[in-house]
Design a protein around this motif. Structure first.
Motif, PDB file in Angstrom:
ATOM      1  N   VAL A  99       0.813  -1.302   0.075  1.00 47.29           N
ATOM      2  CA  VAL A  99       0.124  -0.046  -0.094  1.00 47.29           C
ATOM      3  C   VAL A  99       0.913   1.277   0.088  1.00 47.29           C
ATOM      4  CG1 VAL A  99      -1.800   1.158   1.168  1.00 47.29           C
ATOM      5  CG2 VAL A  99      -1.927  -1.242   1.184  1.00 47.29           C
ATOM      6  N   GLN A 100       1.922   1.069   0.536  1.00 46.56           N
ATOM      7  CA  GLN A 100       2.824   2.326   0.753  1.00 46.56           C
ATOM      8  C   GLN A 100       3.507   2.556  -0.672  1.00 46.56           C
ATOM      9  OE1 GLN A 100       5.013   0.591   4.040  1.00 46.56           O
ATOM     10  NE2 GLN A 100       5.359   3.032   5.084  1.00 46.56           N
ATOM     11  N   ASP A 119       9.201   3.794   5.181  1.00 51.52           N
ATOM     12  CA  ASP A 119       8.917   4.896   6.159  1.00 51.52           C
ATOM     13  C   ASP A 119       7.825   5.800   5.617  1.00 51.52           C
ATOM     14  OD1 ASP A 119      11.131   4.224   7.691  1.00 51.52           O
ATOM     15  OD2 ASP A 119      12.537   5.003   6.444  1.00 51.52           O
ATOM     16  N   TYR A 120       7.331   5.636   4.608  1.00 51.22           N
ATOM     17  CA  TYR A 120       6.398   6.582   3.901  1.00 51.22           C
ATOM     18  C   TYR A 120       5.026   6.347   4.105  1.00 51.22           C
ATOM     19  CZ  TYR A 120       4.833   9.881   0.126  1.00 51.22           C
ATOM     20  OH  TYR A 120       4.412  10.782  -0.731  1.00 51.22           O
ATOM     21  N   ARG A 121       4.556   7.275   4.793  1.00 54.60           N
ATOM     22  CA  ARG A 121       2.880   7.173   4.982  1.00 54.60           C
ATOM     23  C   ARG A 121       2.502   6.062   5.334  1.00 54.60           C
ATOM     24  NH1 ARG A 121      -0.346  10.180   0.056  1.00 54.60           N
ATOM     25  NH2 ARG A 121      -1.920   9.665   1.658  1.00 54.60           N
ATOM     26  N   ARG A 122       3.115   5.486   6.499  1.00 52.35           N
ATOM     27  CA  ARG A 122       2.600   4.215   7.239  1.00 52.35           C
ATOM     28  C   ARG A 122       1.199   4.471   7.829  1.00 52.35           C
ATOM     29  NH1 ARG A 122       4.751  -0.744   9.065  1.00 52.35           N
ATOM     30  NH2 ARG A 122       3.625  -1.507  10.710  1.00 52.35           N
ATOM     31  N   ALA A 123       1.050   5.545   8.319  1.00 51.91           N
ATOM     32  CA  ALA A 123      -0.104   5.642   9.022  1.00 51.91           C
ATOM     33  C   ALA A 123      -1.153   5.886   8.021  1.00 51.91           C
ATOM     34  CB  ALA A 123      -0.214   6.752   9.861  1.00 51.91           C
ATOM     35  N   ASP A 124      -1.232   6.307   7.123  1.00 57.60           N
ATOM     36  CA  ASP A 124      -2.169   6.520   5.749  1.00 57.60           C
ATOM     37  C   ASP A 124      -2.294   5.124   5.266  1.00 57.60           C
ATOM     38  OD1 ASP A 124      -2.605   9.166   6.144  1.00 57.60           O
ATOM     39  OD2 ASP A 124      -1.037   9.659   4.755  1.00 57.60           O
ATOM     40  N   ALA A 125      -1.048   4.204   5.169  1.00 64.48           N
ATOM     41  CA  ALA A 125      -1.567   3.019   4.479  1.00 64.48           C
ATOM     42  C   ALA A 125      -2.217   2.219   5.533  1.00 64.48           C
ATOM     43  CB  ALA A 125       0.108   2.349   4.150  1.00 64.48           C
ATOM     44  N   ALA A 135      -5.678  -4.529   8.419  1.00 64.33           N
ATOM     45  CA  ALA A 135      -4.595  -3.949   9.142  1.00 64.33           C
ATOM     46  C   ALA A 135      -4.037  -4.775  10.192  1.00 64.33           C
ATOM     47  CB  ALA A 135      -5.122  -2.733  10.047  1.00 64.33           C
ATOM     48  N   GLY A 136      -4.648  -5.977  10.684  1.00 55.80           N
ATOM     49  CA  GLY A 136      -3.959  -6.913  11.582  1.00 55.80           C
ATOM     50  C   GLY A 136      -3.164  -7.755  10.828  1.00 55.80           C
ATOM     51  N   GLN A 137      -2.867  -7.822   9.538  1.00 57.14           N
ATOM     52  CA  GLN A 137      -2.034  -8.656   8.649  1.00 57.14           C
ATOM     53  C   GLN A 137      -0.945  -7.664   8.187  1.00 57.14           C
ATOM     54  OE1 GLN A 137      -3.348 -12.259   6.867  1.00 57.14           O
ATOM     55  NE2 GLN A 137      -5.294 -11.612   7.295  1.00 57.14           N
ATOM     56  N   ALA A 138      -0.735  -6.374   8.408  1.00 59.78           N
ATOM     57  CA  ALA A 138      -0.059  -5.338   7.789  1.00 59.78           C
ATOM     58  C   ALA A 138       1.358  -5.646   7.535  1.00 59.78           C
ATOM     59  CB  ALA A 138      -0.139  -4.129   8.368  1.00 59.78           C
ATOM     60  N   ALA A 156      -7.318  -2.087  -1.208  1.00 56.62           N
ATOM     61  CA  ALA A 156      -6.554  -0.955  -0.573  1.00 56.62           C
ATOM     62  C   ALA A 156      -5.615  -0.245  -1.488  1.00 56.62           C
ATOM     63  CB  ALA A 156      -5.926  -1.629   0.754  1.00 56.62           C
ATOM     64  N   ILE A 157      -5.001  -1.123  -2.384  1.00 56.39           N
ATOM     65  CA  ILE A 157      -4.233  -0.467  -3.149  1.00 56.39           C
ATOM     66  C   ILE A 157      -4.781   0.514  -4.148  1.00 56.39           C
ATOM     67  CG2 ILE A 157      -2.385  -0.993  -5.161  1.00 56.39           C
ATOM     68  CD1 ILE A 157      -1.319  -3.435  -3.417  1.00 56.39           C
ATOM     69  N   ALA A 158      -5.819  -0.038  -4.667  1.00 62.51           N
ATOM     70  CA  ALA A 158      -6.541   0.680  -5.669  1.00 62.51           C
ATOM     71  C   ALA A 158      -7.247   2.182  -5.047  1.00 62.51           C
ATOM     72  CB  ALA A 158      -7.686  -0.030  -6.204  1.00 62.51           C
ATOM     73  N   MET A 159      -7.428   2.255  -3.896  1.00 60.90           N
ATOM     74  CA  MET A 159      -7.869   3.182  -3.031  1.00 60.90           C
ATOM     75  C   MET A 159      -6.961   4.157  -2.581  1.00 60.90           C
ATOM     76  SD  MET A 159     -10.978   2.142  -2.860  1.00 60.90           S
ATOM     77  CE  MET A 159     -11.809   3.617  -1.971  1.00 60.90           C
ATOM     78  N   ALA A 160      -5.620   3.880  -2.886  1.00 60.63           N
ATOM     79  CA  ALA A 160      -4.403   4.959  -2.337  1.00 60.63           C
ATOM     80  C   ALA A 160      -4.575   6.084  -3.283  1.00 60.63           C
ATOM     81  CB  ALA A 160      -3.104   4.126  -2.799  1.00 60.63           C
ATOM     82  N   ASN A 161      -5.144   6.150  -4.406  1.00 60.44           N
ATOM     83  CA  ASN A 161      -5.117   7.363  -5.088  1.00 60.44           C
ATOM     84  C   ASN A 161      -6.533   8.352  -5.012  1.00 60.44           C
ATOM     85  OD1 ASN A 161      -3.881   9.061  -7.088  1.00 60.44           O
ATOM     86  ND2 ASN A 161      -5.244   8.454  -8.741  1.00 60.44           N
TER      87      ASN A 161
END
Length: 258
Positions: A99-100, A119-125, A135-138, A156-161
């Motif tokens: 997702v990052q 390190d990139y936008r982990r909280a958003d991911a 999230a439990g399998q992040a 989730a990847i598709a929702m990143a944009n």
């Protein structure tokens, strides 16, 4: 008001009209199913909206922009996301790293080497993974996930944009009946929460009838029916195209769900 408006869309390969002058619209907050027998023109239509194929005729208007002539990357940047029939993730990366990577791409920093992806936008991911129940399998590698969980990660990847329109190509292919309905129920929830639109192709009629708001039906490149799931299920022309004069959608859906 329509988010996507397709008018007179056509595509020919040599002398064969794969798609022949079709029209349809999608509004924000709507989940629209595109169905039809093999060779109906579904994939061709889907790939023209996505920019993988260029239309020979017609218009594809999305949120005030003409998509015909644009490349897939340009269309993606306008707010059109996509998932694929075979889920596409980086198996060697963890769930959250996948997702990052999508967030890096959305921010046009995918090829920047100044910051590690981890390190990139982990909280958003993690927030995106929370929305799809992953999230439990992040921190697990994607390579060890069950297929249904991989499809959730792909979502989730598709929702990143932050897409306004999401194209889903056979989203439940290869999944068990329970997994199919869970994924589409999740998709429907995201449609409502985010106010986006979804156009999806699907062979599983139980999924189509249970989760779509409207259905459009293609046959031999032409649109032959459009309506609610109930209207399409009982439409005599659609029944004929799919099953001849015998089997019905209701019987087929029960068989699939068994």
């Amino acid at each position: 008001m329509s988010l996507l408006k397709v008018s007179g869309l056509g595509k020919s390969f040599g002398g064969v009209k794969a798609v022949d002058g079709i029209d349809f619209e999608i509004a924000a907050g709507e989940l629209l199913a595109l169905i039809g027998p093999n060779g109906a023109g579904k994939s061709t239509t889907f790939n023209m909206v996505n920019g993988q194929l260029r239309a020979n005729a017609g218009s594809i208007r999305f949120d005030g922009h003409e998509l015909v002539g644009l490349r897939p990357r340009q269309i993606w940047r306008l707010g059109v996301g996509r998932t694929f029939q075979i889920a596409e993730t980086f198996a060697s990366l963890t769930v959250v790293e996948n997702v990052q990577m999508a967030l890096l791409s959305a921010d046009r920093k995918l090829f920047s080497m100044w910051r590690r992806a981890g390190d990139y936008r982990r909280a958003d991911a993690l927030a995106l993974l929370e929305q799809v129940g992953m999230a439990g399998q992040a921190d697990r590698p994607c390579s060890v996930l069950a297929y249904g969980d991989v499809k959730r990660v792909e979502l989730a990847i598709a929702m990143a944009n932050q897409p306004k329109l999401l194209l889903m190509d056979e989203p439940t292919a290869g999944m068990a009946p329970g997994e199919r309905n869970e994924l589409m129920a999740l998709t429907k929830r995201l449609v409502v929460e985010r106010g986006m639109a979804v156009l999806f192709t699907e062979h599983s009629m139980d999924v189509v009838f249970a989760h779509s708001d409207r259905v459009i039906v293609l046959a031999r490149g032409r649109l032959i029916a459009e309506g609610t799931p109930l209207q399409i299920r009982d439409h005599p022309k659609v029944q004929e195209v799919y099953f001849g004069t015998g089997k019905t959608f209701e019987k087929a859906a029960k068989k699939e769900a068994a």
